[in-house]
Motif scaffolding. Sequence first.
Motif, PDB file in Angstrom:
ATOM      1  N   ARG A 300       0.737  -1.042  -0.041  1.00 26.02           N
ATOM      2  CA  ARG A 300      -0.080  -0.092  -0.048  1.00 26.02           C
ATOM      3  C   ARG A 300       0.835   1.052   0.031  1.00 26.02           C
ATOM      4  N   SER A 301       0.614   1.896  -0.983  1.00 21.35           N
ATOM      5  CA  SER A 301       1.780   3.003  -1.117  1.00 21.35           C
ATOM      6  C   SER A 301       1.491   4.140  -0.250  1.00 21.35           C
ATOM      7  N   ASN A 302       0.249   4.481   0.089  1.00 22.50           N
ATOM      8  CA  ASN A 302      -0.092   5.443   1.181  1.00 22.50           C
ATOM      9  C   ASN A 302       0.186   6.903   0.439  1.00 22.50           C
ATOM     10  N   LEU A 303      -0.095   6.832  -0.740  1.00 23.53           N
ATOM     11  CA  LEU A 303       0.016   8.421  -1.423  1.00 23.53           C
ATOM     12  C   LEU A 303      -1.116   9.134  -0.881  1.00 23.53           C
ATOM     13  N   ILE A 304      -0.963  10.573  -0.490  1.00 25.05           N
ATOM     14  CA  ILE A 304      -1.787  11.594  -0.275  1.00 25.05           C
ATOM     15  C   ILE A 304      -1.250  12.988  -0.869  1.00 25.05           C
ATOM     16  N   PRO A 305      -2.257  13.739  -1.230  1.00 21.87           N
ATOM     17  CA  PRO A 305      -1.852  14.932  -1.854  1.00 21.87           C
ATOM     18  C   PRO A 305      -1.026  15.903  -1.029  1.00 21.87           C
ATOM     19  N   THR A 306      -0.122  16.524  -1.463  1.00 17.16           N
ATOM     20  CA  THR A 306       0.748  17.389  -0.657  1.00 17.16           C
ATOM     21  C   THR A 306       0.058  18.892  -0.618  1.00 17.16           C
ATOM     22  N   LEU A 307      -0.124  19.504   0.357  1.00 15.58           N
ATOM     23  CA  LEU A 307      -0.787  20.683   0.631  1.00 15.58           C
ATOM     24  C   LEU A 307       0.256  21.815   0.491  1.00 15.58           C
ATOM     25  N   PRO A 308      -0.415  22.791   0.093  1.00 14.47           N
ATOM     26  CA  PRO A 308       0.343  24.163  -0.150  1.00 14.47           C
ATOM     27  C   PRO A 308       0.949  24.563   1.493  1.00 14.47           C
ATOM     28  N   PHE A 309       2.280  24.969   1.609  1.00 15.97           N
ATOM     29  CA  PHE A 309       2.662  24.976   3.175  1.00 15.97           C
ATOM     30  C   PHE A 309       2.481  23.977   3.871  1.00 15.97           C
ATOM     31  N   ASN A 310       2.354  22.745   3.421  1.00 19.12           N
ATOM     32  CA  ASN A 310       2.292  21.513   4.302  1.00 19.12           C
ATOM     33  C   ASN A 310       0.951  21.659   5.092  1.00 19.12           C
ATOM     34  N   GLY A 311      -0.139  22.386   4.683  1.00 13.25           N
ATOM     35  CA  GLY A 311      -1.364  22.416   5.389  1.00 13.25           C
ATOM     36  C   GLY A 311      -1.371  23.392   6.118  1.00 13.25           C
ATOM     37  N   TYR A 312      -0.296  24.377   6.434  1.00 13.26           N
ATOM     38  CA  TYR A 312      -0.122  25.634   7.539  1.00 13.26           C
ATOM     39  C   TYR A 312      -0.239  26.936   6.747  1.00 13.26           C
ATOM     40  N   ALA A 313      -1.084  26.990   5.572  1.00  8.65           N
ATOM     41  CA  ALA A 313      -0.994  28.102   4.767  1.00  8.65           C
ATOM     42  C   ALA A 313      -1.629  29.355   5.515  1.00  8.65           C
ATOM     43  N   GLU A 314      -2.780  29.066   6.322  1.00  8.02           N
ATOM     44  CA  GLU A 314      -3.362  30.065   7.106  1.00  8.02           C
ATOM     45  C   GLU A 314      -2.518  30.674   8.084  1.00  8.02           C
ATOM     46  N   GLN A 315      -1.614  30.056   8.633  1.00 11.37           N
ATOM     47  CA  GLN A 315      -0.616  30.686   9.517  1.00 11.37           C
ATOM     48  C   GLN A 315       0.648  31.642   9.051  1.00 11.37           C
ATOM     49  N   VAL A 316       1.037  30.881   7.757  1.00 12.21           N
ATOM     50  CA  VAL A 316       2.379  31.570   7.092  1.00 12.21           C
ATOM     51  C   VAL A 316       2.178  32.196   5.925  1.00 12.21           C
ATOM     52  N   ALA A 317       1.020  31.805   5.021  1.00 11.39           N
ATOM     53  CA  ALA A 317       0.875  32.477   3.676  1.00 11.39           C
ATOM     54  C   ALA A 317       1.261  33.705   3.821  1.00 11.39           C
ATOM     55  N   ALA A 318       0.882  34.698   4.854  1.00 13.88           N
ATOM     56  CA  ALA A 318       0.847  36.194   4.643  1.00 13.88           C
ATOM     57  C   ALA A 318       2.629  36.358   4.673  1.00 13.88           C
ATOM     58  N   LEU A 319       3.417  35.716   5.358  1.00 12.46           N
ATOM     59  CA  LEU A 319       4.798  35.791   5.271  1.00 12.46           C
ATOM     60  C   LEU A 319       5.383  36.312   3.634  1.00 12.46           C
ATOM     61  N   TYR A 320       4.655  35.437   2.708  1.00  9.95           N
ATOM     62  CA  TYR A 320       4.894  35.604   1.189  1.00  9.95           C
ATOM     63  C   TYR A 320       4.279  36.479   0.359  1.00  9.95           C
ATOM     64  N   GLN A 321       3.336  37.144   0.738  1.00  8.70           N
ATOM     65  CA  GLN A 321       2.599  38.055   0.190  1.00  8.70           C
ATOM     66  C   GLN A 321       3.411  38.750  -1.025  1.00  8.70           C
ATOM     67  N   GLY A 322       3.089  38.514  -2.162  1.00 11.70           N
ATOM     68  CA  GLY A 322       3.584  39.234  -3.454  1.00 11.70           C
ATOM     69  C   GLY A 322       4.735  38.929  -3.557  1.00 11.70           C
ATOM     70  N   MET A 323       5.305  37.388  -3.243  1.00  4.52           N
ATOM     71  CA  MET A 323       6.516  37.156  -3.796  1.00  4.52           C
ATOM     72  C   MET A 323       6.203  35.869  -4.751  1.00  4.52           C
ATOM     73  N   ASP A 324       6.788  35.909  -5.724  1.00  5.06           N
ATOM     74  CA  ASP A 324       6.710  34.618  -6.774  1.00  5.06           C
ATOM     75  C   ASP A 324       7.356  33.468  -6.404  1.00  5.06           C
ATOM     76  N   LEU A 325       6.550  32.575  -5.721  1.00  3.90           N
ATOM     77  CA  LEU A 325       7.008  31.386  -5.103  1.00  3.90           C
ATOM     78  C   LEU A 325       7.878  30.306  -6.061  1.00  3.90           C
ATOM     79  N   ARG A 326       7.671  30.532  -7.412  1.00  4.94           N
ATOM     80  CA  ARG A 326       8.445  29.578  -8.519  1.00  4.94           C
ATOM     81  C   ARG A 326       9.602  30.389  -8.546  1.00  4.94           C
ATOM     82  N   LYS A 327       9.889  31.674  -8.115  1.00  7.80           N
ATOM     83  CA  LYS A 327      11.346  32.271  -8.381  1.00  7.80           C
ATOM     84  C   LYS A 327      11.845  31.825  -7.036  1.00  7.80           C
ATOM     85  N   PHE A 328      11.123  32.345  -5.880  1.00  8.45           N
ATOM     86  CA  PHE A 328      11.755  31.734  -4.664  1.00  8.45           C
ATOM     87  C   PHE A 328      11.421  30.560  -3.992  1.00  8.45           C
ATOM     88  N   PHE A 329      11.674  29.468  -4.360  1.00  8.14           N
ATOM     89  CA  PHE A 329      11.343  28.217  -4.157  1.00  8.14           C
ATOM     90  C   PHE A 329      12.278  27.545  -3.199  1.00  8.14           C
TER      91      PHE A 329
END
Length: 329
Positions: A300-329
């Motif tokens: 059983r490979s146990n694959l699950i979807p990966t979440l943005p910011f590992n599921g912690y977007a609500e707490q941390v997404a604001a830190l990266y407002q306006g940043m291109d997260l493809r460029k700043f990976f």
Amino acid sequence: MIIKVPSGTEPRPSEITPEQVYLNRRQFIQVAAATALTPALASAGYEGVEEYPAPAWLRQQTQAAEQWPASTDDTVTPFEYASRYNNFYEFGTGKGDPYKLARNFVTDPWSVVIDGEVGRPGRLSLEDLLKPHRLEERIYRLRCVEAWSMVIPWVGFPLNSLLKRFEPNSDARYVEFTTLYRPESMPGQRSAFKAIEYPYVEGLRLDEAMNDLAFMGVGMYGNTLPPQNGAPLRLVVPWKYGFKSIKSIVRIRLRRTMPQTTWVKSAPHEYGFYANVNPSVDHPRWSQKQERRLPSPWFRSNLIPTLPFNGYAEQVAALYQGMDLRKFF
Ligand SMILES: Nc1nc2c(c(=O)[nH]1)N[C@H]1C(S)=C(S)[C@@H](COP(=O)(O)O)O[C@H]1N2
Ligand SMILES: [Mo]
């Protein structure tokens, strides 16, 4: 419920006990834990926890940690996996190497230097470093850049409460962390074909470091950290790939400029400074859209979807407002 692990290289009980007997004993341990009247203790309820050498005062404090109210409800990874499937290149690049080769790693006495852009630099013993902090247990998801993940109950305290004590000055914009360099006891550091440069260095922007989720770990599963998990002191940054969560820290330096971190130096087109968990930015050699949640048995490979910011977007997404997260990976 605690199985003592003597320092040395003795085989673990499951290696010398027939599987059925081992499982029966674990069931017994589980029942014993369930009936013990210790609901406030973080250690209640974890089975199969092995106890590694640590100072008595530290063990006592990790066992008395209070629950953080915002822990994930995801099923906690068994201690056996969290302590035997590790990345800690100082002890070898195989997942089982740190468990075997860090057994005799001495983490007491330990001290940490805090310097750079701070008002009150200094070298502190682990005891003095921990003294003002109340320990708490936080269950966080850990997502490795290699596309596997675990759920680990850490014991520790918020990084921001540590940094504030040393009074970062107005030039402090980044925090640099350094792992111990001790080739006599870290075989990976003296290998002729080093996978990466040592000492291992990681870093955060100061505002990331001040986010409440950034955590200093001194324990897991209601006890002290096993050496293979970064004893006696490590970083835990749950919204970033696991390599940011640097182990066995001896120096914390506040800086004006972005630190040169180990994996960025080693392969800059594959690993970035930010390393935020991001299912829409693939690693050049594999997808980051899914992850294998351990333990994942062969059937059983146990694959699950990966979440943005590992599921912690609500707490941390604001830190990266306006940043291109493809460029700043
Ligand atoms: N010093 C140091 N810290 C390190 C590493 C390492 O090789 N050396 N590996 C990192 C990686 S890639 C991961 S996924 C996590 C794994 O932490 P764990 O073994 O406690 O699960 O530690 C991180 N911290
Ligand atoms: Mo990792």
